[in-house]
Design a protein around this motif. Structure first.
Motif, PDB file in Angstrom:
ATOM      1  N   SER A  73       3.449 -28.481 -14.556  1.00  0.00           N
ATOM      2  CA  SER A  73       2.675 -27.230 -14.657  1.00  0.00           C
ATOM      3  C   SER A  73       1.721 -27.057 -13.473  1.00  0.00           C
ATOM      4  O   SER A  73       0.741 -26.316 -13.564  1.00  0.00           O
ATOM      5  CB  SER A  73       1.902 -27.203 -15.982  1.00  0.00           C
ATOM      6  OG  SER A  73       0.976 -28.266 -16.009  1.00  0.00           O
ATOM      7  N   GLY A  75      -0.991 -28.007 -10.305  1.00  0.00           N
ATOM      8  CA  GLY A  75      -2.228 -28.773 -10.135  1.00  0.00           C
ATOM      9  C   GLY A  75      -3.013 -28.824 -11.439  1.00  0.00           C
ATOM     10  O   GLY A  75      -3.087 -27.827 -12.156  1.00  0.00           O
ATOM     11  N   GLN A  77      -5.692 -28.324 -13.650  1.00  0.00           N
ATOM     12  CA  GLN A  77      -6.849 -27.425 -13.591  1.00  0.00           C
ATOM     13  C   GLN A  77      -8.126 -28.121 -14.055  1.00  0.00           C
ATOM     14  O   GLN A  77      -9.231 -27.692 -13.737  1.00  0.00           O
ATOM     15  CB  GLN A  77      -6.585 -26.167 -14.423  1.00  0.00           C
ATOM     16  CG  GLN A  77      -5.389 -25.363 -13.927  1.00  0.00           C
ATOM     17  CD  GLN A  77      -5.510 -24.955 -12.463  1.00  0.00           C
ATOM     18  OE1 GLN A  77      -6.320 -24.110 -12.100  1.00  0.00           O
ATOM     19  NE2 GLN A  77      -4.723 -25.562 -11.597  1.00  0.00           N
ATOM     20  N   TYR A  85      -8.372 -30.683  -5.516  1.00  0.00           N
ATOM     21  CA  TYR A  85      -8.337 -31.439  -6.773  1.00  0.00           C
ATOM     22  C   TYR A  85      -9.090 -32.747  -6.549  1.00  0.00           C
ATOM     23  O   TYR A  85      -8.808 -33.464  -5.578  1.00  0.00           O
ATOM     24  CB  TYR A  85      -6.887 -31.676  -7.197  1.00  0.00           C
ATOM     25  CG  TYR A  85      -6.196 -30.368  -7.506  1.00  0.00           C
ATOM     26  CD1 TYR A  85      -6.230 -29.836  -8.788  1.00  0.00           C
ATOM     27  CD2 TYR A  85      -5.562 -29.628  -6.507  1.00  0.00           C
ATOM     28  CE1 TYR A  85      -5.635 -28.615  -9.078  1.00  0.00           C
ATOM     29  CE2 TYR A  85      -4.968 -28.404  -6.780  1.00  0.00           C
ATOM     30  CZ  TYR A  85      -5.005 -27.910  -8.062  1.00  0.00           C
ATOM     31  OH  TYR A  85      -4.432 -26.695  -8.341  1.00  0.00           O
ATOM     32  N   GLY A 121       2.183 -25.040  -8.863  1.00  0.00           N
ATOM     33  CA  GLY A 121       2.593 -26.109  -7.945  1.00  0.00           C
ATOM     34  C   GLY A 121       3.795 -26.876  -8.474  1.00  0.00           C
ATOM     35  O   GLY A 121       4.515 -27.516  -7.700  1.00  0.00           O
ATOM     36  N   THR A 143       1.683 -18.991 -10.480  1.00  0.00           N
ATOM     37  CA  THR A 143       0.487 -18.446 -11.149  1.00  0.00           C
ATOM     38  C   THR A 143      -0.673 -18.281 -10.177  1.00  0.00           C
ATOM     39  O   THR A 143      -1.723 -17.764 -10.558  1.00  0.00           O
ATOM     40  CB  THR A 143      -0.003 -19.393 -12.269  1.00  0.00           C
ATOM     41  OG1 THR A 143      -0.284 -20.656 -11.672  1.00  0.00           O
ATOM     42  CG2 THR A 143       1.014 -19.535 -13.374  1.00  0.00           C
ATOM     43  N   SER A 149      -5.320 -19.808  -6.705  1.00  0.00           N
ATOM     44  CA  SER A 149      -4.722 -20.700  -5.704  1.00  0.00           C
ATOM     45  C   SER A 149      -3.504 -20.002  -5.102  1.00  0.00           C
ATOM     46  O   SER A 149      -3.105 -18.928  -5.567  1.00  0.00           O
ATOM     47  CB  SER A 149      -4.309 -22.041  -6.327  1.00  0.00           C
ATOM     48  OG  SER A 149      -3.266 -21.873  -7.250  1.00  0.00           O
TER      49      SER A 149
HETATM   50  C1  S0N Z   1       2.665 -24.025 -18.481  1.00  0.00           C
HETATM   51  C2  S0N Z   1       2.098 -23.014 -19.449  1.00  0.00           C
HETATM   52  C3  S0N Z   1       2.719 -21.628 -19.176  1.00  0.00           C
HETATM   53  C4  S0N Z   1       2.485 -23.436 -20.879  1.00  0.00           C
HETATM   54  O1  S0N Z   1       1.905 -22.574 -21.824  1.00  0.00           O
HETATM   55  P1  S0N Z   1       1.830 -23.016 -23.362  1.00  0.00           P
HETATM   56  O2  S0N Z   1       3.194 -23.370 -23.862  1.00  0.00           O
HETATM   57  O3  S0N Z   1       1.096 -21.917 -24.072  1.00  0.00           O
HETATM   58  O4  S0N Z   1       0.986 -24.402 -23.417  1.00  0.00           O
HETATM   59  P2  S0N Z   1      -0.577 -24.593 -23.171  1.00  0.00           P
HETATM   60  O5  S0N Z   1      -1.235 -24.681 -24.496  1.00  0.00           O
HETATM   61  O6  S0N Z   1      -1.111 -23.619 -22.201  1.00  0.00           O
HETATM   62  O7  S0N Z   1      -0.566 -26.026 -22.448  1.00  0.00           O
HETATM   63  C5  S0N Z   1      -0.347 -27.219 -23.173  1.00  0.00           C
HETATM   64  C6  S0N Z   1      -1.417 -28.217 -22.785  1.00  0.00           C
HETATM   65  O8  S0N Z   1      -1.250 -28.534 -21.413  1.00  0.00           O
HETATM   66  C7  S0N Z   1      -2.445 -28.219 -20.705  1.00  0.00           C
HETATM   67  N1  S0N Z   1      -2.069 -27.737 -19.365  1.00  0.00           N
HETATM   68  C8  S0N Z   1      -1.032 -26.953 -19.049  1.00  0.00           C
HETATM   69  N2  S0N Z   1      -0.998 -26.730 -17.741  1.00  0.00           N
HETATM   70  C9  S0N Z   1      -2.047 -27.384 -17.205  1.00  0.00           C
HETATM   71  C10 S0N Z   1      -2.542 -27.529 -15.881  1.00  0.00           C
HETATM   72  N3  S0N Z   1      -1.930 -26.998 -14.807  1.00  0.00           N
HETATM   73  N4  S0N Z   1      -3.658 -28.278 -15.710  1.00  0.00           N
HETATM   74  C11 S0N Z   1      -4.278 -28.851 -16.748  1.00  0.00           C
HETATM   75  N5  S0N Z   1      -3.848 -28.750 -18.029  1.00  0.00           N
HETATM   76  C12 S0N Z   1      -2.741 -28.020 -18.253  1.00  0.00           C
HETATM   77  C13 S0N Z   1      -3.104 -27.139 -21.528  1.00  0.00           C
HETATM   78  O9  S0N Z   1      -4.472 -27.070 -21.235  1.00  0.00           O
HETATM   79  C14 S0N Z   1      -2.805 -27.621 -22.926  1.00  0.00           C
HETATM   80  O10 S0N Z   1      -3.657 -28.706 -23.262  1.00  0.00           O
HETATM   81  P3  S0N Z   1      -4.794 -28.527 -24.391  1.00  0.00           P
HETATM   82  O11 S0N Z   1      -4.036 -28.152 -25.631  1.00  0.00           O
HETATM   83  O12 S0N Z   1      -5.434 -29.861 -24.458  1.00  0.00           O
HETATM   84  O13 S0N Z   1      -5.682 -27.431 -23.889  1.00  0.00           O
HETATM   85  C15 S0N Z   1       0.567 -22.921 -19.379  1.00  0.00           C
HETATM   86  O14 S0N Z   1       0.031 -24.125 -19.816  1.00  0.00           O
HETATM   87  C16 S0N Z   1       0.044 -22.618 -18.029  1.00  0.00           C
HETATM   88  O15 S0N Z   1       0.084 -21.481 -17.561  1.00  0.00           O
HETATM   89  N6  S0N Z   1      -0.503 -23.664 -17.346  1.00  0.00           N
HETATM   90  C17 S0N Z   1      -1.238 -23.521 -16.105  1.00  0.00           C
HETATM   91  C18 S0N Z   1      -0.282 -23.280 -14.962  1.00  0.00           C
HETATM   92  C19 S0N Z   1      -1.072 -23.173 -13.681  1.00  0.00           C
HETATM   93  O16 S0N Z   1      -1.745 -22.179 -13.457  1.00  0.00           O
HETATM   94  N7  S0N Z   1      -1.022 -24.212 -12.823  1.00  0.00           N
HETATM   95  C20 S0N Z   1      -1.812 -24.327 -11.657  1.00  0.00           C
HETATM   96  C21 S0N Z   1      -1.299 -23.434 -10.538  1.00  0.00           C
HETATM   97  N8  S0N Z   1      -1.857 -23.834  -9.290  1.00  0.00           N
HETATM   98  C22 S0N Z   1      -1.378 -24.883  -8.676  1.00  0.00           C
HETATM   99  O17 S0N Z   1      -0.465 -25.543  -9.079  1.00  0.00           O
HETATM  100  C23 S0N Z   1      -2.024 -25.205  -7.401  1.00  0.00           C
HETATM  101  C24 S0N Z   1      -1.042 -25.232  -6.252  1.00  0.00           C
HETATM  102  C25 S0N Z   1      -1.249 -26.415  -5.421  1.00  0.00           C
HETATM  103  O18 S0N Z   1      -1.340 -27.448  -5.976  1.00  0.00           O
HETATM  104  C26 S0N Z   1      -1.331 -26.286  -3.946  1.00  0.00           C
HETATM  105  C27 S0N Z   1      -0.674 -25.301  -3.274  1.00  0.00           C
HETATM  106  C28 S0N Z   1      -0.694 -25.239  -1.890  1.00  0.00           C
HETATM  107  C29 S0N Z   1      -1.434 -26.115  -1.186  1.00  0.00           C
HETATM  108  C30 S0N Z   1      -2.066 -27.145  -1.873  1.00  0.00           C
HETATM  109  C31 S0N Z   1      -2.048 -27.193  -3.250  1.00  0.00           C
HETATM  110  C32 S0N Z   1      -2.810 -28.200  -3.953  1.00  0.00           C
HETATM  111  O19 S0N Z   1      -3.643 -27.757  -4.748  1.00  0.00           O
HETATM  112  O20 S0N Z   1      -2.624 -29.423  -3.738  1.00  0.00           O
END
Ligand code: S0N
Length: 273
Positions: A73, A75, A77, A85, A121, A143, A149
């Motif tokens: 999912s 980075g 958050q 991070y 990511g 996202t 990001s």
């Molecule tokens: C995946 C999604 C859509 C799933 O939704 P669903 O089924 O409703 O489950 P949730 O209840 O939301 O999630 C289940 C549990 O997992 C935790 N969780 C999910 N994703 C993350 C996350 N990314 N970080 C931390 N925790 C996460 C939830 O919190 C939940 O746990 P509890 O129940 O304890 O709260 C949905 O979860 C979703 O949309 N997730 C977030 C997706 C997202 O926005 N990801 C981050 C996007 N940005 C990046 O990845 C950065 C990019 C990057 O890394 C980068 C890029 C270029 C250059 C450098 C970088 C760098 O940063 O290194």
């Protein structure tokens, strides 16, 4: 539970790193956060991929996530801070970019085995792999502009090579999710299979790939990368051309002549038309 006898190569905190019949499997093992990565996760994956590069008995690498909910999912958050991070020493990092480079540079095929959400990511991670096999429950999407990001590197430019400019912009501008079938139609997924067959089909693909010439695969990967990677891509391809030259008698003759303090006799070698 896998039916294959995966053996642990090395123990880590955030990933599993296993081996089976010439295949290495790197599994992001943070199911509580849908396999989101933190700096330590990326450091461990970088280490594992370096081992994949060095080990002669590893022919192909599979990247996946634990469970049937998420591949990755993106980075984590929960550890995102100012400047990146935050690692265990309080240093902000964006080290997933190093992993992108590592996967693209690895002179062996890397297959993303996408077993659920490939988001943010995590989506970029499957994009940078050579092939993607997805389960029918997989969901794909970026996202960044929604959560603060973006990846303007391979996550957008290489994505655009896969799905086209318009679709890549749609994926990034709208931040919607796409089904595995939609992702396959767009050209960023090679095959969609039922979840329960995901590992079987992936192992099957690995076995087929392992029947092919490793050096031929390596050069194809280099050539396809070079087309997008500019001078860096040419450098990597040129490096492999040098490697192959070093395997030839013609190169040996130059070195031997130097060591034997004589003129090299390059005239003995064929000049192919
Ligand atoms: C995946 C999604 C859509 C799933 O939704 P669903 O089924 O409703 O489950 P949730 O209840 O939301 O999630 C289940 C549990 O997992 C935790 N969780 C999910 N994703 C993350 C996350 N990314 N970080 C931390 N925790 C996460 C939830 O919190 C939940 O746990 P509890 O129940 O304890 O709260 C949905 O979860 C979703 O949309 N997730 C977030 C997706 C997202 O926005 N990801 C981050 C996007 N940005 C990046 O990845 C950065 C990019 C990057 O890394 C980068 C890029 C270029 C250059 C450098 C970088 C760098 O940063 O290194």
């Amino acid at each position: 539970m896998s039916k294959y006898s995966w053996e642990t190569i090395k123990e880590y905190t955030d990933i599993k790193f296993e081996f089976f019949e010439g295949i290495a499997k790197v599994t992001i093992n943070r199911p509580e956060v849908y396999n989101a990565f933190r700096p330590e996760t990326n450091m461990e994956m970088l280490d594992a991929f370096e081992i994949c590069r060095e080990r002669q008995d590893i022919n192909v690498v599979v990247l996946t996530g634990t469970g049937d909910k998420a591949f990755c999912s993106g980075g984590d958050q929960k550890v995102k801070g100012v400047g990146g991070y935050i690692d265990e020493n309080g240093v902000p990092r964006l080290n997933v970019l190093d992993l992108h480079k590592k996967i693209r540079s690895l002179p062996k095929p890397v297959i993303a085995m996408v077993n659920g959400y490939a988001i943010g990511g995590g989506h970029v991670l499957h994009v940078v792999c050579d092939l993607t096999i997805a389960s029918d429950n997989a969901r794909f999407g970026q996202t960044g502009p929604k959560v603060g990001s973006f990846d303007a590197g391979f996550g957008s430019s290489y994505l655009a090579r896969q799905v086209g400019q318009k679709k890549a912009r749609e994926i990034w501008f709208l931040c919607e999710q796409y089904t595995a079938e939609e992702a396959e139609k767009m050209g960023m997924v090679n095959k969609v299979v039922p979840l329960e067959e995901l590992e079987d089909i992936t192992v099957q693909w690995c076995r087929t790939i392992m029947k092919r010439s490793p050096l031929a695969l390596r050069m194809i990967k280099r050539g396809l990368n070079a087309e997008l990677d500019g001078q860096h891509g040419i450098m990597e391809m040129a490096g492999d051309a040098t490697l192959m030259y070093y395997l030839m008698q013609e190169a040996q003759e130059g070195k031997n002549a130097f060591l034997e303090k004589r003129d090299p006799d390059f005239g003995q070698f064929p000049k192919f038309p």
